[in-house]
Design a protein around this motif. Structure first.
Motif, PDB file in Angstrom:
ATOM      1  N   GLU A   1       6.594  -5.922   0.726  1.00 45.86           N
ATOM      2  CA  GLU A   1       6.937  -4.671   0.218  1.00 45.86           C
ATOM      3  C   GLU A   1       7.819  -4.840  -0.855  1.00 45.86           C
ATOM      4  OE1 GLU A   1       7.961  -0.163   1.669  1.00 45.86           O
ATOM      5  OE2 GLU A   1       8.306  -1.877   2.940  1.00 45.86           O
TER       6      GLU A   1
ATOM      7  N   ALA B   1      -1.091  -2.243   2.086  1.00 44.32           N
ATOM      8  CA  ALA B   1      -1.579  -1.028   2.865  1.00 44.32           C
ATOM      9  C   ALA B   1      -2.522  -1.651   4.018  1.00 44.32           C
ATOM     10  CB  ALA B   1      -1.954  -0.199   1.973  1.00 44.32           C
TER      11      ALA B   1
ATOM     12  N   ARG C   1      -0.898  -3.004   6.998  1.00 48.40           N
ATOM     13  CA  ARG C   1      -0.154  -2.013   7.990  1.00 48.40           C
ATOM     14  C   ARG C   1      -0.920  -1.024   8.481  1.00 48.40           C
ATOM     15  NH1 ARG C   1       5.450  -1.361   4.108  1.00 48.40           N
ATOM     16  NH2 ARG C   1       6.645  -2.657   5.387  1.00 48.40           N
ATOM     17  N   HIS C   2      -2.530  -1.174   8.187  1.00 43.81           N
ATOM     18  CA  HIS C   2      -3.245  -0.199   8.823  1.00 43.81           C
ATOM     19  C   HIS C   2      -3.483   1.033   8.204  1.00 43.81           C
ATOM     20  CE1 HIS C   2      -4.442  -2.524  12.626  1.00 43.81           C
ATOM     21  NE2 HIS C   2      -4.304  -3.319  11.687  1.00 43.81           N
ATOM     22  N   GLU C   3      -2.872   1.017   6.911  1.00 43.17           N
ATOM     23  CA  GLU C   3      -3.046   2.248   6.229  1.00 43.17           C
ATOM     24  C   GLU C   3      -4.144   2.339   5.286  1.00 43.17           C
ATOM     25  OE1 GLU C   3      -1.037   4.768   6.744  1.00 43.17           O
ATOM     26  OE2 GLU C   3       0.658   4.020   7.798  1.00 43.17           O
TER      27      GLU C   3
ATOM     28  N   LYS D   1      -6.652   4.549   4.244  1.00 42.11           N
ATOM     29  CA  LYS D   1      -6.917   5.285   2.972  1.00 42.11           C
ATOM     30  C   LYS D   1      -6.131   4.966   1.810  1.00 42.11           C
ATOM     31  CE  LYS D   1      -7.965   9.257   5.881  1.00 42.11           C
ATOM     32  NZ  LYS D   1      -7.651  10.862   6.228  1.00 42.11           N
ATOM     33  N   ASP D   2      -4.698   4.741   2.025  1.00 42.20           N
ATOM     34  CA  ASP D   2      -3.984   4.223   1.071  1.00 42.20           C
ATOM     35  C   ASP D   2      -4.464   2.919   0.239  1.00 42.20           C
ATOM     36  OD1 ASP D   2      -2.110   6.068   1.151  1.00 42.20           O
ATOM     37  OD2 ASP D   2      -0.855   5.198   2.310  1.00 42.20           O
TER      38      ASP D   2
ATOM     39  N   ARG E   1       0.791   0.235  12.059  1.00 40.10           N
ATOM     40  CA  ARG E   1       0.008   1.465  13.053  1.00 40.10           C
ATOM     41  C   ARG E   1      -0.809   0.677  13.671  1.00 40.10           C
ATOM     42  NH1 ARG E   1      -0.308   6.980  10.161  1.00 40.10           N
ATOM     43  NH2 ARG E   1      -0.405   7.817  12.272  1.00 40.10           N
TER      44      ARG E   1
ATOM     45  N   GLU F   1      -5.828   7.001  16.712  1.00 40.89           N
ATOM     46  CA  GLU F   1      -6.682   5.803  15.833  1.00 40.89           C
ATOM     47  C   GLU F   1      -7.776   6.302  15.304  1.00 40.89           C
ATOM     48  OE1 GLU F   1      -7.385   2.225  14.084  1.00 40.89           O
ATOM     49  OE2 GLU F   1      -5.663   2.765  15.082  1.00 40.89           O
TER      50      GLU F   1
ATOM     51  N   ARG G   1      -7.532   8.777  12.312  1.00 31.98           N
ATOM     52  CA  ARG G   1      -7.068   8.168  10.866  1.00 31.98           C
ATOM     53  C   ARG G   1      -8.306   7.192  10.776  1.00 31.98           C
ATOM     54  NH1 ARG G   1      -2.689   6.509  13.850  1.00 31.98           N
ATOM     55  NH2 ARG G   1      -3.491   4.309  13.540  1.00 31.98           N
ATOM     56  N   ASN G   2      -8.664   6.293  11.674  1.00 25.68           N
ATOM     57  CA  ASN G   2      -9.954   5.405  11.245  1.00 25.68           C
ATOM     58  C   ASN G   2     -11.280   5.528  11.861  1.00 25.68           C
ATOM     59  OD1 ASN G   2      -8.008   4.285   9.609  1.00 25.68           O
ATOM     60  ND2 ASN G   2      -6.760   3.140  11.466  1.00 25.68           N
TER      61      ASN G   2
END
Length: 399
Positions: free
Chosen positions: A79, A103, A106-108, A110-111, A299, A324, A327-328
């Motif tokens: 980061e 991203a 880190r399991h983000e 959408k980002d 996450r 979970e 989000r996904n």
């Protein structure tokens, strides 16, 4: 699931997210190889602090190290390096691809999609960005969009990374023959020991999940011949031994695996094998790893939903699974939510998600077993594979 397990040390927890820099590696040898390279790059950046692509490359190396070592502290380092790169040139496709990779790690997701698409806007010919985009879209349940990204990557840079993603896409739609064929292309294209080990390992995983333990064991052995320190292949051997009833051998192998790379997936597999052998499972290290990942901003409700449904509080499993899936909403998340609801006494609600998890034709033995048990609980006729061992469910999760 190959595409989840994919960017972080979490990779191996239900899927496989690919890194941008290196496609496969093991902690022992990859760290040894990367350390002097990173130090050389750091020295260069001291001389040329305005080299934004150098900072992006350093960030990507840290993302890769998080994946191969299981140490989420590397995400924090990534980061910092990528933030420096972005301050210098936030529109560069290499910088944006690095941010997308972080991203995803880190399991983000959408980002990750947003950043990967920005990287592609900056450079439509950058194949790595399409790889990250394919992984992230898969995680978000957008299999059509993921396939489009894979096809673009195949057109731009056919090779191990693209073929492996094409294999996974084929597997998710239930086409094992095509999945195997693409992995064979990857194997034929591989020349480095790491890429050879990687492609052989996943050929072994395809065989394992088709119930062919002999072929799987052979591929794992060939992977280790190419790259003796490749930990996933050693874990594959442990998996095959446990499923074949050779529990003492499996536990010896898991001890070596955990000493090298204490990922949650491996810890859960080891614990289940211990229980199968009549021993007590110790989840202390697993809990410690969970806290480390949380502290690093990762996450991962999926792992804990799956674990708690089988080994803990089903109500908490539902909570994690809902988070979970919100989000996904991918196939694995749908299966995790279905199983958690079933274990909490709600098979009618679970059925919808079990049907979703199997809707593409994906022939995963664990999700097939989960759906059959849910349907049986509702009085429906459903066949449970007599060869599937529910006491070793973690070993059937696709890494």
């Amino acid at each position: 699931m190959r595409a989840f397990a994919i960017f972080a040390g979490i990779a191996l927890i239900g899927a496989m997210i690919f890194t941008v820099i290196s496609f496969s590696s093991s902690p022992a040898t990859q760290q040894a190889a990367d350390q002097p390279r990173r130090e050389t790059l750091q020295e260069r950046l001291k001389r040329l602090p305005g080299d934004y692509r150098g900072w992006a490359e350093l960030g990507l190396q840290y993302v890769d190290q998080a994946r191969v070592t299981g140490d989420p502290a590397f995400y924090t380092k990534a980061e910092g390096a990528l933030a420096t790169a972005a301050k210098l040139n936030g529109r560069d496709d290499t910088v944006l691809t690095g941010q997308a990779a972080l991203a995803a790690g880190r399991h983000e997701f959408k980002d990750a999609v947003r950043l990967a698409e920005s990287a592609i806007d900056a450079n439509p010919y950058g194949a790595p960005a399409y790889g990250v985009l394919a992984d992230a879209r898969t995680q978000l349940g957008d299999l059509k969009g993921a396939q489009q990204a894979v096809d673009k990557m195949l057109g731009l840079r056919p090779g191990v990374a693209a073929f492996a993603r094409a294999s996974y896409a084929a597997e998710l739609r239930g086409d094992r023959d095509a999945a195997r064929e693409y992995l064979e292309y990857a194997h034929a294209d591989a020349f480095s020991p790491a890429d050879l080990a990687y492609s052989r390992y996943y050929l072994g995983e395809l065989a394992l999940h088709a119930g062919d333990l002999k072929t799987a064991t052979g591929w794992y052995a060939k992977a280790l011949q190419a790259y003796p320190a490749y930990t996933p292949a050693l874990a594959g051997q442990a998996r095959a031994a446990a499923l074949d009833g050779r529990l003492t051998e499996a536990l010896d192998l898991y001890d070596t695996v955990i000493n090298r790379l204490p990922l949650p997936q491996y810890l859960i597999e080891q614990g289940e094998t211990r229980i199968k052998a009549g021993q007590r499972a110790d989840w202390t290290l697993l809990d410690a790893q969970r806290k480390l990942f949380q502290a690093a901003g990762v996450r991962d409700d999926l792992t804990w939903a799956e674990f708690l449904a089988d080994h803990g509080d089903a109500g908490q499993a539902v909570k994690h699974a809902r988070a979970e899936y919100a989000r996904n909403p991918n196939l694995v998340a749908a299966d995790a939510l279905a199983w958690a609801l079933f274990k909490s006494g709600k098979p009618a609600e679970a059925l919808r998600y079990a049907e979703e998890a199997t809707a593409t034709g994906w022939q995963n033995p664990l999700i097939t077993y989960h759906r059959a048990k849910i349907e049986q609980a509702l009085g429906r006729s459903a066949r449970v594979d007599p060869g599937f061992d529910p006491t070793l469910s973690a070993l059937a999760r696709f890494s």
